[in-house]
Design a protein around this motif. Structure first.
Motif, PDB file in Angstrom:
ATOM      1  N   THR A  59      69.837  39.665  13.348  1.00 55.56           N
ATOM      2  CA  THR A  59      69.691  40.998  12.760  1.00 55.56           C
ATOM      3  C   THR A  59      70.460  41.185  11.460  1.00 55.56           C
ATOM      4  O   THR A  59      70.194  42.130  10.720  1.00 55.56           O
ATOM      5  CB  THR A  59      70.162  42.085  13.756  1.00 55.56           C
ATOM      6  OG1 THR A  59      71.517  41.822  14.131  1.00 55.56           O
ATOM      7  CG2 THR A  59      69.256  42.125  14.979  1.00 55.56           C
ATOM      8  N   PHE A 131      64.719  45.097  15.178  1.00 56.07           N
ATOM      9  CA  PHE A 131      63.631  44.185  15.503  1.00 56.07           C
ATOM     10  C   PHE A 131      62.440  44.920  16.110  1.00 56.07           C
ATOM     11  O   PHE A 131      62.576  45.957  16.771  1.00 56.07           O
ATOM     12  CB  PHE A 131      64.110  43.104  16.462  1.00 56.07           C
ATOM     13  CG  PHE A 131      64.907  42.012  15.780  1.00 56.07           C
ATOM     14  CD1 PHE A 131      64.991  41.938  14.395  1.00 56.07           C
ATOM     15  CD2 PHE A 131      65.559  41.041  16.529  1.00 56.07           C
ATOM     16  CE1 PHE A 131      65.709  40.927  13.768  1.00 56.07           C
ATOM     17  CE2 PHE A 131      66.279  40.028  15.921  1.00 56.07           C
ATOM     18  CZ  PHE A 131      66.351  39.969  14.535  1.00 56.07           C
ATOM     19  N   ARG A 136      61.377  39.948  13.568  1.00 55.95           N
ATOM     20  CA  ARG A 136      62.300  39.409  14.567  1.00 55.95           C
ATOM     21  C   ARG A 136      62.749  38.010  14.148  1.00 55.95           C
ATOM     22  O   ARG A 136      62.181  37.394  13.251  1.00 55.95           O
ATOM     23  CB  ARG A 136      61.662  39.367  15.959  1.00 55.95           C
ATOM     24  CG  ARG A 136      60.443  38.459  16.081  1.00 55.95           C
ATOM     25  CD  ARG A 136      59.963  38.394  17.510  1.00 55.95           C
ATOM     26  NE  ARG A 136      58.734  37.627  17.655  1.00 55.95           N
ATOM     27  CZ  ARG A 136      58.668  36.306  17.714  1.00 55.95           C
ATOM     28  NH1 ARG A 136      59.776  35.595  17.619  1.00 55.95           N
ATOM     29  NH2 ARG A 136      57.511  35.692  17.855  1.00 55.95           N
TER      30      ARG A 136
END
Length: 260
Positions: A59, A131, A136
């Motif tokens: 992330t 996400f 992702r």
């Protein structure tokens, strides 16, 4: 990543002919895809202009080739100001959406040394990604890719090496399926550009057709895992050269951790 040799078409066209002419084929050897098929792709941008492809590692981290942050011409080399660099994810149209700012860049400790296969960097985002099906992370391969392995390459395509705005054939996502070739054979094809020693840090794409691949950082995927990113391509049918990531797993995993 992948972009047909539009220059060859343009040289044969009258300047009055529309650049939207269907005979300017921007899909040679490739298929259009949706971002949900490759949700790990990121458009890395400077001053709101696409400069390379990044791959979502988690992330807060985007993997790129360190050459992404430099721009060369015949007389000079310019390094992009980090304050102008943003990342767009979850988009099919490369120039749509909003960007996430980049707060830091971590270069591989041997980035500036020979051989060239250490040219990796991680962009650290100012705020974490959220996400979804369109955005992702992707896992890195857990073994060294083998010669003849079947692979897929995806991206938006470069604006050619010189980024002429009227040669933009790659605003939408494309994917090509291909296979790897032996590194020694690749070195024989690429010897006029640089010395390429047989190394587990370098792999080469066979390249089925004459397509332009200047979008550095484009991911090479094997069985759903990230195996390599593009380091050196061209508008020829010679092999494209990729940095193989298996040997860099520890460095990537260590430096992509969120160090709060």
């Amino acid at each position: 990543m992948i972009q047909p040799a539009c220059i060859l078409f343009l040289l044969t066209l009258p300047w009055s002919q529309s650049l939207s002419d269907p005979y300017i084929n921007c899909s040679y050897g490739a298929k259009r895809i949706n971002i949900k098929e490759v949700p790990w792709l990121a458009s890395v941008r400077s001053e709101n202009r696409h400069i390379c492809i990044g791959t979502i590692i988690n992330t807060n981290s985007i993997l790129i080739t360190s050459t992404c942050l430099t721009e060369r011409n015949k007389t000079s080399v310019r390094t992009h100001d980090l304050a102008t660099v943003t990342v767009r994810v979850g988009i099919r149209d490369r120039d749509s959406g909003t960007g996430v700012k980049v707060c830091n860049v971590i270069h591989h400790p041997k980035d500036s040394t020979y051989p060239q296969d250490n040219r990796l960097a991680l962009l650290k985002l100012c705020k974490p990604l959220i996400f979804s099906a369109e955005a992702r992370e992707i896992a890195i391969v857990d073994k060294q890719p083998q010669k003849d392995a079947k692979v897929s390459i995806s991206g938006w395509g470069s604006l050619t090496r010189w980024r002429f705005p009227y040669l933009n054939c790659g605003e939408l996502l494309w994917q090509v399926d291909d296979h790897l070739i032996d590194v020694k054979a690749c070195a024989a094809e690429r010897i006029e550009h640089f010395k390429l020693a047989k190394s587990d840090r370098t792999i080469c794409l066979a390249k089925k057709g004459t397509i332009c691949s200047y979008d550095n950082g484009a991911p090479l995927v094997i069985e759903g895992k990230l195996a390599a990113i593009l380091y050196f391509g061209s508008c020829s049918n010679k092999p494209d050269v990729y940095v193989s990531l298996f040997s860099y797993r520890d460095w990537i995993e260590t430096n992509s951790k969120d160090k709060k």
